[in-house]
Design a protein around this motif. Sequence first.
Motif, PDB file in Angstrom:
ATOM      1  N   GLN A 316       0.803  -0.915  -0.028  1.00  0.00           N
ATOM      2  CA  GLN A 316      -0.042   0.078   0.309  1.00  0.00           C
ATOM      3  C   GLN A 316       1.098   1.267   0.088  1.00  0.00           C
ATOM      4  O   GLN A 316       0.548   2.084  -0.658  1.00  0.00           O
ATOM      5  N   HIS A 345      -5.955   4.083   4.486  1.00  0.00           N
ATOM      6  CA  HIS A 345      -4.719   3.605   5.415  1.00  0.00           C
ATOM      7  C   HIS A 345      -4.448   3.582   6.031  1.00  0.00           C
ATOM      8  O   HIS A 345      -4.555   1.832   7.319  1.00  0.00           O
ATOM      9  N   LYS A 405      -7.998   3.775  -3.064  1.00  0.00           N
ATOM     10  CA  LYS A 405      -7.494   3.897  -3.809  1.00  0.00           C
ATOM     11  C   LYS A 405      -7.402   3.693  -5.059  1.00  0.00           C
ATOM     12  O   LYS A 405      -6.559   3.805  -6.595  1.00  0.00           O
TER      13      LYS A 405
END
Lengths: 632, 101, 166
Positions: A316, A345, A405
């Motif tokens: 990530q 995140h 994302k």
Amino acid sequence: MHAASTHLAWLVLLPPLGAAAGITLLALNRPAVSARLSIGAILAAFGVSLVLFTQGVEGRTAWTWLSIDDGRGTFVAELGLRLDHLSCLMLLVVTGVGSVIHIYSLGYMRGDRSVGRYFAGLSLFSFSMLGIVLADNFLMLFICWELVGVSSYLLIGFWFERPAAADASKKAFLTNRLGDFGFLLGIILLWAAFGTLDFAELEQRIGAGTTPWLPSLVGLLIFCGAVGKSAQFPLHVWLPDAMEGPTPVSALIHAATMVAAGVYMLCRVFFVFAAPGSAAPDVIAWVGGGTALLAALIAVQQNDIKRILAYSTLSQLGYMVLAVGLAGMAAGAHPVPAMYHLTTHACFKALLFLGAGSVICALRHEQDIWRMGGLARRMPITFWTFLAATLALCGIPPFSGFFSKDAILALAWERQPVLLGLAVAVAFLTSFYMFRLVWVAFLGPAKSQAPDHARESPAVMTLPLLVLTVPSVVAGFWGIDSYLIEHFRPGEGLSAPGWLGQLTAPFHHAPVAAFSGLIAALLGIVFAWRLYSHRVQDPLPGLLDAAARPLRDKFYFDEFYGRLIAWTQDTLARGADAVDRWVIGGALVKGASGSIELCGRLLRLVQTGSLQTYAFLFVLGAVVAIVLMLGW
Amino acid sequence: MTVGLAHYLTVSVVLFCLGLLGVIARRNVVIVYMALELMLNATNLALVAFSRFNHNLEGQVMVFFIITVAAAEVAVGLALIVALYRKRQTAHVEDLASMRL
Amino acid sequence: MQDILFYVFAALTLVCGFLVVANPISRSPVTSALFLVLTIVSLSGLFVLLHAFFLAAVQIVVYAGAALVLFLFVIMMLDLKAEERRRITRLGLIGGGLVAVAMAWLFRVVPREAALVASGPAHVEGSTPALGALLFTQYLLPFEAISLVLVAGMVGAILLSRKEPS
């Protein structure tokens, strides 16, 4: 009101520092007091951050630390704090996630011998991270940057009596130092070129135009720092090993602090990369994309629950760095997707780690997913929150991870289709390995005796899970991206649509990116379900045959670095040995002693001991001296 | 040719070299000592001659001092030889080689 | 007249000096000592020719009188006869001769230069009053110092030649 408010920023920074100092000095052996101090401090910081955020305070406050006049110019070292949208949001993330992790630690670390030391480290860590967030110049940023390194060293090596933990902390620290070396060089170069380290001034001066190579070089050097802290390829090796620390520490490192610091720093000094003609963004984008893919591939074949999460963090972070690089490729862009993904995140990765910690605690420190199974029924709260976080990580709408994302995928779609393909592949792998974890650990049959005795963790651990679930699920509707765009392009972020509009925005904005990401994620889930439901052994090595080995062995990076370092050291040592043996010991020492001994032996022949020989030589010498004096 | 400074100096040089030869060639410490006295006297002669021909009395003062020092030196030197002889039962230079390592 | 006397004394000095150092007939230290007395006496003759009367007297009193007696005493005390049996080593002779000749060769230039420097008739009188005046005025301090040297030499000689208490 405003002037007073900027000074409030100190109130965010100082409580954790005070707590760290107070615990170290007074309460190292009093677990309850130290925990209260530490948690109180981070909650206070959270409260102040909340006030700053809701009041929309902006501005800076500085305290001049040093002022050095070297004759050519004045170097002013300031400890300056900067409040703007970027730092306010990050403050909220760091203190919010940090608070939850602090409280969770209370349950996780119960009964440990040195809780005081643990909380002192945690507070120091929070302080350093908040310092990075608030810093308004490179000097303060770097100081706090190094403090983060030190406190991570202290926390990763918290159980220092275990050799693996001690090694991991050393590895993390040294690997970070490697990156920081470049970072420091970059800072010095900036100082040499512009004579200031203040972000605002630097932004102006770089914006005013410089020689074309300077932003590229400085950008790459500064990126080195981010490569170390945010564990990008090729310095990613420390992060998985950092799992040796207590699980809440892993959560803190992986979610809100440390690794986030690298990406945050890249966004904070984005003006360096945004300078026209800079080559840095391309390098950054490809390093980020490569790290994302590499880490995702490795994660597929890991069996330790924390290591899987560690590699997913790497992956990530690769996304975020990719986003920074992509943003820098075109003029006038902004790294909002990176910060957006960093925010979401932070929430769901903290949740994942805390969930993993809950599982590990329940199984009495069993971390191998192939010795788990069937935990969903025994630990429902942990399972459901973990599942929510997993879905967020995989990018399934309407969970928060999907939106952040998607912002990155959309950016990639605009700039570099190859990298979009890379990112989509990573998305597929992400959902594959995450659902592999979910199926093997939580859903499938129990694979050992351990899960039979598992019980749900106490409230002090499950409550943080539940609290973190909220942002993990709904952070996509909060308009975080519009808030951030306000920072980079004032005025543009105001026209945010309602939450329903937010929900469907990705599909309108860049449908290709959104759908490809979503399909890849769903495919990953389906693959994981097909492969791993009801398995007691990993079928993948059988299917992939030899190809699975490098994945399981992390592409042999550690071995390679080990060999490389060993080889370098051996070569250096051999060279030094040769120099010592032949040059210093041989030529210099033995040569000097030998020549002196030889002279001595020769001169000894002259020393007959006979008085008259001496008289003869004396007169001979006198004759020679007279001849010389008379100049014949 | 009247006798001048050069003549006296020639005598002085020859006497000095004779003394030198004695110091280096002779083995008996006492004779070496005598040769040393010869060398001293040669310089004395040169000094007196210089004093005479340079219209300067200070050369003679110097000679006076040299004779005095030589007297003291003879006393101490001979005492040394006596002491040495008591210890070693020899007065020969080649036997006095304790300076050799 | 003076020139003839110079040549006589000079020849006497050199011949006796040679016999001190290398007597072809006798190697006895006593012979050497006696020739040394002759050398010194003829040297004082040269001093007289140079009008250094006081020094000539001192030379005879101190050297021929005191020092040489000391030499003879020591020779008798030590009973040095061994020298007669010992030969002068050829190496020492060659070395000494070489160096001496080299020295003489070097100094050959000195008389020539000196002749240029000091021309004209010699008329400095080395009279005793003049020398005494110089010694007790300008050179009073060295004069006193040299007396200390004498005392030291005396004490040293007594100390060294004393029989060691066993």
